[in-house]
Design a protein around this motif. Structure first.
Motif, short mmCIF file in Angstrom:
data_model
loop_
_atom_site.label_atom_id
_atom_site.label_comp_id
_atom_site.label_asym_id
_atom_site.label_seq_id
_atom_site.Cartn_x
_atom_site.Cartn_y
_atom_site.Cartn_z
N ASN A 193 0.69 -1.35 0.14
CA ASN A 193 -0.19 0.21 0.22
C ASN A 193 0.85 1.16 0.05
O ASN A 193 0.35 1.95 -0.83
N SER A 194 1.63 1.14 0.34
CA SER A 194 3.01 2.48 0.80
C SER A 194 3.38 2.81 -0.59
O SER A 194 3.12 3.83 -0.85
N ASP A 195 3.78 1.88 -1.17
CA ASP A 195 4.61 1.57 -2.62
C ASP A 195 3.53 2.24 -4.09
O ASP A 195 3.52 2.88 -4.31
N ILE A 196 1.95 2.00 -3.90
CA ILE A 196 1.00 2.60 -4.27
C ILE A 196 0.96 3.30 -4.28
O ILE A 196 1.15 4.58 -5.22
N LYS A 197 1.52 3.80 -3.21
CA LYS A 197 0.71 5.48 -2.77
C LYS A 197 2.11 6.70 -2.98
O LYS A 197 1.57 7.84 -3.77
N GLU A 198 2.77 5.73 -2.90
CA GLU A 198 4.39 6.54 -3.24
C GLU A 198 4.26 7.19 -4.60
O GLU A 198 4.50 7.77 -5.26
N ARG A 199 3.79 5.96 -5.32
CA ARG A 199 4.13 6.12 -6.47
C ARG A 199 3.34 6.63 -7.57
O ARG A 199 3.20 7.64 -8.30
N PHE A 200 1.70 6.43 -7.03
CA PHE A 200 0.82 7.43 -7.66
C PHE A 200 1.48 8.65 -6.67
O PHE A 200 1.01 9.96 -7.45
N THR A 201 2.43 9.04 -5.87
CA THR A 201 2.17 10.24 -5.55
C THR A 201 3.23 10.87 -6.42
O THR A 201 3.52 12.74 -6.63
N ASN A 202 4.08 10.20 -6.51
CA ASN A 202 5.51 10.78 -7.57
C ASN A 202 5.10 11.62 -8.89
O ASN A 202 5.46 12.30 -9.48
N TYR A 203 4.11 10.08 -9.40
CA TYR A 203 3.49 11.02 -11.12
C TYR A 203 3.07 12.62 -10.43
O TYR A 203 2.86 13.59 -11.91
N ILE A 204 2.32 12.42 -9.64
CA ILE A 204 1.65 14.07 -9.43
C ILE A 204 2.97 14.85 -9.57
O ILE A 204 2.63 16.29 -9.61
N LEU A 205 3.85 14.48 -8.41
CA LEU A 205 5.12 15.38 -8.23
C LEU A 205 5.90 15.80 -9.37
O LEU A 205 6.10 17.17 -9.92
N LEU A 206 5.40 15.55 -10.16
CA LEU A 206 6.08 15.07 -12.40
C LEU A 206 5.43 15.97 -12.74
O LEU A 206 5.88 16.97 -13.69
N LEU A 207 3.89 15.26 -12.43
CA LEU A 207 3.16 16.29 -13.25
C LEU A 207 3.35 17.80 -12.60
O LEU A 207 3.51 19.44 -14.17
N ILE A 208 3.74 18.10 -11.46
CA ILE A 208 3.73 19.43 -11.51
C ILE A 208 4.93 20.34 -11.46
O ILE A 208 4.84 21.27 -12.61
N VAL A 209 6.03 19.23 -11.76
CA VAL A 209 7.62 19.92 -12.01
C VAL A 209 7.36 20.22 -13.66
O VAL A 209 7.71 20.88 -14.56
#
Length: 568
Positions: free
Chosen positions: A293-309
């Motif tokens: 569950n932590s890896d799923i949340k971390e991967r989705f959060t990284n995608y949103i951070l990359l979108l913001i960048v």
């Protein structure tokens, strides 16, 4: 004549003695031969080992033996079969893990899109109901339903936090972080990851406390500080968590824009350090579920951070599409490193802890059960909140930051721009509805495959009831022990053979008092099954699980529930 008769018995005795000596000598020689053939590998069975040639003991014979000797693997068939199954399990891990990650990603996407699409509509409907109350009249004891109250609170939190975020200068934060050294930024990024986990663990509790305080029945005795203090704590939490994610995204943006890409390389290497901290430790199925569950949340959060960048960089280059291809290699490198680290980590964890790859199917069924149960009539929580508890993913701060970045990056001027925004909003609603329909159908299929349909009709698990059952079990054990002791003391001349079987019977009689359910045979941790405990008083083996609390079902495991020896 007498002399001949006297000498005859003497000769016979001498012959008998000589025969005895010969037999004793032969027996000693045979024993010596047997001893030599047993203790030495260089003598023959016929006793001719002493006459063996020296050439037979040469180096050539030793090398020839080493080159021609053989062995048979089927003599230890079970061991090599187990090793082969471990290899097959490691090869299956990437496929099964990515199935779970894909399913979890769309679950997080559904909860994330809910904040932008359906939540504003639900808030408008609730406010419209409040405004029309004087005309329609009060139909029941409540002005609004509990779900509507929670939606209105979420809407107010988003509006207040957005107004507070408008005073935060993103450009000043970017230049402040860019002026720091590489090592400082690396340490800051690691500290931000730890702080994000701490905020997530406490933030959902703050929001749940606010929702329950606002919707708690009035008949109960007041045991809280009030709705307004809880609301202010929730607003403060969402604002601080959004600032934290903004600093995280800014640090990642600085790493993308650095000339030598050294900071980006260091931040990517931080993912591989995660392997060292996770692989060489004991994991049970519940711990692995939390890590997944932590890896799923971390991967989705990284995608949103990359979108913001990408949005911030495209704004600086006046939305030039050529600059997007400049960012594309770095984005792919970050995503590939994240996927590779997850695959290697899960493959070795399952290998070292003898966990089958089929466990990821159980994890999918557990996540699917949350989605299906939130659509039932007896649902006790919204699906976005259940995802937050299960995975530690809280969409409000992340959605707030994305709204802040989009509104500052995209300028809306003229009626055509408003039409484009409206069409984009309708497109997001369409994506949300399609995603929800596909997820609901897939989840129903997973629940049916796992034979969990009966659990949908069961009432939600209650912490109070489970604690009451555990207290009743402990008190029953305390009361039964003195009664059995008195019964044994009253019987005066009882023998030892009649006393020894009594603890075994006592263990068998106390076993049915444990609270059992159908979930004990599914989605539980069987790592310590069959473990025996030796009673110091009786010397008999007893089942160790009878003296422990029952294992927690995967449906009761949240992201930050302590199960086993660690939280990851």
């Amino acid at each position: 004549m007498a002399d001949s008769l006297s000498t005859a018995p003497g000769e016979e005795k001498e012959k008998e003695d000589s025969e005895r000596d010969r037999k004793a000598a032969k027996s000693e020689k045979s024993k010596e031969k047997d001893g030599v053939t047993e203790n030495s590998g260089f003598n023959d069975k016929n006793g001719k080992g002493r006459n063996r040639n020296v050439s037979d003991l040469s180096l050539v014979r030793f090398i020839t033996t080493e080159l021609t000797r053989g062995y048979f693997l089927e003599h230890n068939e079970a061991k090599y079969t187990e090793r082969r199954e471990r290899v097959y399990t490691c090869l299956r891990i990437p496929k099964e893990l990515e199935k779970l990650m894909t399913f979890g990603f769309f679950l997080c996407l559904d909860a994330f899109l809910y904040v932008f699409t359906l939540l504003p509509l639900r808030v408008l409907l609730a406010l419209l109901q409040l405004l029309t109350l004087p005309c329609c009249g009060l139909g029941g004891s409540r002005l609004l339903q509990p779900a509507q109250v929670c939606d209105v609170l979420k809407g107010f939190i988003m509006v207040l936090c957005y107004s507070m975020m408008s005073y935060v200068d993103y450009a000043m934060m970017y230049h402040l972080i860019r002026g720091q050294s590489v090592i400082k930024l690396y340490i800051i990024y690691n500290m931000l990851e730890v702080a994000d986990r701490l905020f997530s663990s406490f933030g959902q509790d703050i929001l749940d406390a606010l929702y329950w305080t606002a919707t708690e029945p009035k008949e109960k005795k007041r045991a809280h500080i009030g709705v307004i203090p809880h609301f202010l704590m929730a607003v403060l939490y969402v604002f601080l968590h959004a600032i934290l994610i903004m600093v995280q995204a800014t640090t990642l943006n600085v790493a993308f824009n650095s000339h030598n890409k050294s900071l980006l390389t260091i931040m990517m290497s931080n993912n591989f350090v995660e392997i060292k901290g996770s692989v060489f430790k004991k994991f049970e199925k519940n711990n692995l579920f939390q890590m997944s569950n932590s890896d799923i949340k971390e991967r989705f959060t990284n995608y949103i951070l990359l979108l913001i960048v990408c949005l911030r960089n495209m704004e600086q280059f006046s939305w030039n599409p050529d600059h997007l291809w400049v960012l594309f290699p770095d984005v792919v490198m970050v995503i590939a490193s994240e996927v590779a680290v997850d695959v290697v980590k899960h493959a070795f964890i399952t290998k070292f802890n003898d966990i089958s790859a089929d466990v990821y199917g159980e994890y999918r069924a557990s996540l699917a059960f949350d989605l299906v149960s939130s659509r039932q009539k007896n649902a006790y929580t919204d699906y976005s909140d259940s995802v937050s508890r299960r995975m530690g993913f809280i969409p409000l701060p992340l959605a707030l930051l994305l709204i802040r970045v989009v509104t500052s990056s995209v300028k809306i001027q003229g009626s055509l721009s408003f039409m484009c925004v409206l069409l984009f909003y309708f497109g997001m609603i369409t994506l949300k509805v399609l995603n929800s329909i596909v997820l609901l159908g897939t989840s129903c299929m997973f629940v049916k495959e796992a034979n969990m349909e009966e659990k949908l009709s069961e009432p939600p698990p209650s912490v109070v009831s489970s604690r009451a059952n555990s207290r009743a079990h402990r008190t029953k054990q305390v009361h039964t022990a003195p009664q059995q002791a008195e019964s044994t003391s009253d019987k005066g001349g009882i023998t030892l053979t009649s006393v020894n079987p009594q603890p075994a019977n006592m263990a068998e009689s106390s076993a049915p008092t444990l609270p059992k359910s159908d979930s004990d045979t599914f989605l539980t941790t069987p790592d310590e099954d069959g473990e025996k405990v030796i009673n110091s008083e009786t010397g008999l083996e007893e089942d160790g699980l009878k003296h422990r609390t029952p294992k927690k079902d995967l449906l009761e495991i949240d992201r930050f529930t302590i199960c086993g020896n660690r939280i990851d």
